[in-house]
Scaffold this active site. Structure first.
Site, short mmCIF file in Angstrom:
data_model
loop_
_atom_site.label_atom_id
_atom_site.label_comp_id
_atom_site.label_asym_id
_atom_site.label_seq_id
_atom_site.Cartn_x
_atom_site.Cartn_y
_atom_site.Cartn_z
N GLY A 155 8.25 61.39 60.75
CA GLY A 155 7.02 60.82 60.23
C GLY A 155 6.25 61.81 59.38
N CYS A 156 4.97 61.51 59.24
CA CYS A 156 4.13 62.13 58.23
C CYS A 156 3.91 63.62 58.44
CB CYS A 156 2.82 61.38 58.17
SG CYS A 156 2.07 61.08 59.80
N TYR A 157 3.28 63.98 59.54
CA TYR A 157 2.97 65.40 59.76
C TYR A 157 4.24 66.24 59.83
CZ TYR A 157 -1.88 64.11 61.08
OH TYR A 157 -3.16 63.65 61.11
N ALA A 160 5.82 66.82 56.24
CA ALA A 160 5.05 67.76 55.40
C ALA A 160 5.15 69.18 55.94
CB ALA A 160 3.58 67.32 55.33
N GLU A 308 1.80 64.90 50.81
CA GLU A 308 2.69 63.75 50.63
C GLU A 308 1.87 62.50 50.90
OE1 GLU A 308 5.54 64.26 53.85
OE2 GLU A 308 4.13 63.39 55.28
#
Lengths: 336, 336, 336, 336
Positions: A155-157, A160, A308
């Site tokens: 996922g996101c964290y 990145a 992102e």
């Protein structure tokens, strides 16, 4: 190249809508269905009723989830944009039907059953699939993804953070005795599409949350192989993530070595953009499938900034990127 | 208690407007003038033409700055909300006229002339006044402020950072071999009231700036007596600052000791609010004169979150707080 | 002047918090209690737990509503910041206990029982009180308010709309054969403090709602005595209302007459600010108790722009203004 | 189908960047150059330096504008994203070189030289080209566009307004004795990419501007053939336009007739989306090439809501749509 049939399970959320838009414009994909849970009030609506920007583009109905055998019929590829527990249960069923599964939840991201007990509050029942699952950090696991039947898309964290740190750790450029400090701010869409006080317009304001307790901290640490301090924040914008990462350099490391490590890691990787100078802002990446990375250093201190779109490179775009890699399409097909 | 005559120099900006509003409602203050530079296109306008929320409240004209002797006549108190170089030049002139000066610029904040050469790009000409200036971190320097003729009011980032760190450093609770990492996000008003691409609505987006080079880093380090890593960010909101500070604790330090240090430092200090649980958000402090502080720890790692309104506790409110202390008024007079 | 005891019923919302802040700083008011419904999950919390900007200022607990007789004991003034139906039921009970009631709901705003059947979906049971209720449009009903036991404080859209139109209608300056077109945009706080998809951060976007069906349309029309076309919009900002009103002028009317009508209506009315030139923006009034009005005309066409903070002049500030008028305090006491 | 060579003049702004992105992904276009004025500080930079979201996608340099003969060499298509006066001068030069010109300024939108004197403050020198120019309201002028050498692409407010009103006016459904009232709110990007106080982050707030004086009022009125009241507003969001239009219906007109008029006008027009129920929000169209239209009526009153992305259907997307029509490409090529 033949066309694949794809199913999106849990299509009503922000990530589901982005997935549907990508698959719709993918020349080798045919969307066979979009589903929501059988109890959902959204069942029967069109995807474009919930996400009106897709009106006239993806007007498919949201079908109530029924038995997997029926849903999986003639389906080649399944995207699970579902809650962790739901993905945990559904993935093996689709896998047994022969589908290739891209799971956007956390259910198969860490290959330790105890992890789920500790951080997700449920007992993982599928150690076999956990074992076979490939972590879909696309720039790093392409060879494994090509063989995978189950890809656990990060996922996101974690995306990145790891894209920023992994090249430097692997190259031995960081003194990891001092834990990297990851301060990250996410847009509100990261919290999903649902009514809650936390994401209510008048309540949202820049604020840290889950300090020392967010489950992405151990995910990042496990995959990087080193502990980190991770402090997520909710920011007052709809989408995007910016991570500001403070590290200690191995003695004597110069800017050129940092740059070289990034260049080497991401040469030929079109969705990671390394900055010659300066660092990214959220607006540089919002609405794009990129992860942008810039850095500055002074003495033994290094600041990396990684940004992102949390719904794209941090979710839907990376899932499609993994699918493109898995099936031999151009890595950025339909993403750019 | 008698009434003082006050002059605000550089009144057209966001801080000037906040100062004017505070002084207007202060029972012991009489605003004798608001000035702007003689060249300013705003000269002759009303303050409320520029800041319409003050219409009907502070409708005073913005006077073009003329000679100090004339402006300082019968003035007891001068607030300089001017550029660093302008304050540098003006402060001594007002001081020589016998005024008490509260300077909101950086011109007198660090008692080392070389500091200005290194970080502000000008040669400081007034070592004598630099020597006598009191750093107006109000909760910490009240006794000195009471005697001061020149108070150098600290700005936004240094106030939020020092109020959070100083009690712990003074109590020996931090292992400073590992430099505190200050990640701070400021609202756009921190950049001042002027036309620029950087603060243009469509260009603003969460982004770090001035990495390793922002002049507040040495200011914070000098006053705390220890180096820090300070990374400022511009955020997409008009006002407020949030600093997320990651530190290493001295071995064995417990949460109770952190809490006790804060309680002791800020007992009887009404403008610092220490959180029992949780950490502040920007919205908790925007529009208020408070600095809010919360923290969490795990093992040897401590995260402190400090928030304030950059224009208030980070500028105008702290200036008035210093004035209240200096002249024996209630510390929060007109601020709450 | 003696001190009054005040109770705020329904204190947990945005309006309740603003009311509490005003009453707290009112020299003639003593807050005897803040209540929420007995079922509320917020019962027992501090007001400042929900609204952290009030921490250290109003730290009173939110009491679960119990029987009115007990709650009303020794209470002089009650503010009802409750749902329409709740106000409908509670107001008479408090009135019978001898309290003066300021109701911020719609339950007593229109003196026709049928109105409630048609627009609120309930049968009004208290025609007697409906009859006695004074509509608290403060600039227009001061003499009645002074005598009232029940003041029905108008809300956001009706206040902005009526303050703009009433002087011109009363002066016969508008050709009402062509209905005034009121386009108004409200900040999200106007929807109240609750979790909902509509007010979810990622869902909010400028959009009209309730076209031709919003209950404020008949309220405005009834009190102005003329039909209007009212189109409310939800905007992507937390607070404030801007109404852009397009009207036809009576033949031959000039700008001076418009201006004169406003000046005459609002001379000595400190909370309405008439613009000499230009028109207000939301930021001119957000956080203030003012309603700002500007206009432009061309030929027979008139555009009026009216702006206020929906939570203040459109709710809490107007309620306190009415209270100040009712009890003979300075009209703007604690508001400026 | 052969590939065309395209030049974008004035490529540094927000519209220029969108144009460049569209042309870059257009299979039948080759970008031969991006230019800025010779004096611009941006000359020599990459487009992606100014618009970092395009990094790795369109990294072309911004060339200083030199003589047209040199720039136009081998160029088939020119997009002028320049100021009105600049377009006025440049268009004939490119036209004489045989280029097909799509002008996004106002310089050729109204076929009356006096119009420019009155509303643009300059004397139009090119009556011949004004005569030949086709107004690029794409859904309405396709047949003319196919033959045009100069297309004057309408901008944001006129596109949203006319697409909403024209079908109803043409069908005789509106009583135009009562002028349609167009209230429109634009995102800040509509003001262009430049430093100014008006578009400074802290100054932007919902506010009308140019009341009765905006030059889009006569443009809309001229092309619709009927007067309108047009009130533009600046809103606090980066992109998008929402127009709320209040009209009087011809006696007896029913909803079905309105709907039928829209369906007939926009059948087979993929970039106008008519709503069955409800009305659009800004978020439905931001980032898309669509204009969305919904409506509601009551008695003789009709409210139409029209929304689009001001930079796309209100600028760049419509220009590319016109080009696609002009050269026989699919109307939505590269837009969806």
């Amino acid at each position: 190249m033949s066309t694949l049939n794809g199913l999106i399970v849990g299509a009503s959320g922000y990530t589901g809508a982005e997935l549907a838009a990508y698959l719709h414009r993918h020349p080798h994909m045919n969307i066979t269905g979009l589903t929501v849970s059988a109890q959902s009030a959204d069942a029967g609506k069109l995807l474009s009723d919930l996400h009106p920007q897709l009106k006239g583009i993806v007007d498919l109905p949201l079908l109530p989830m029924s038995d997997v055998a029926a849903m999986a019929k003639d389906v080649d590829v399944v995207f699970l944009a579902t809650a962790h527990e739901v993905s945990h249960d559904l993935a093996p069923q689709f896998l047994q039907m022969g589908c290739v599964v891209f799971d956007l939840s956390g259910a198969y991201r860490v290959n330790q059953a105890s992890f789920y007990q500790d951080y997700y509050g449920f007992t993982h029942q599928h150690a076999d699939w956990l074992d076979k699952a490939v972590y879909g950090l696309a720039e790093w696991r392409a060879e494994d993804i090509k063989q995978a039947q189950l890809v656990a898309v990060p996922g996101c964290y974690p995306t990145a953070s790891q894209l920023a740190l992994k090249p430097l750790i692997d190259a031995g450029l960081l003194d990891l005795n001092q834990w990297p400090v990851i301060n990250a701010v996410s847009g509100v869409s990261g919290a999903g599409r649902k009514a809650s006080m936390t994401t209510s317009f008048c309540e949202v304001s820049l604020q840290p949350y889950g300090i020392f307790t967010h489950r992405h901290q151990p995910e990042i640490a496990t995959h990087l192989g080193t502990p980190v301090i991770f402090t997520p924040h909710l920011g007052n914008f709809p989408r995007g993530i910016l991570a500001t990462i403070t590290c200690k350099l191995t003695a004597g490391v110069k800017a050129e070595q940092i740059d070289a490590a990034y260049q080497q890691a991401y040469a030929g990787k079109p969705l990671v953009r390394i900055y010659d100078k300066g660092v990214p802002a959220i607006k540089n990446v919002a609405g794009t499938p990129f992860c942008d990375i810039g850095f500055a250093l002074q003495g033994e201190h290094l600041i990396i900034v990684s940004a992102e779109d949390n719904l794209l490179k941090g979710a839907a775009a990376q899932a499609v990127q993994c699918m493109n890699i898995r099936f031999g399409f151009n890595e950025t097909q339909s993403l750019l």
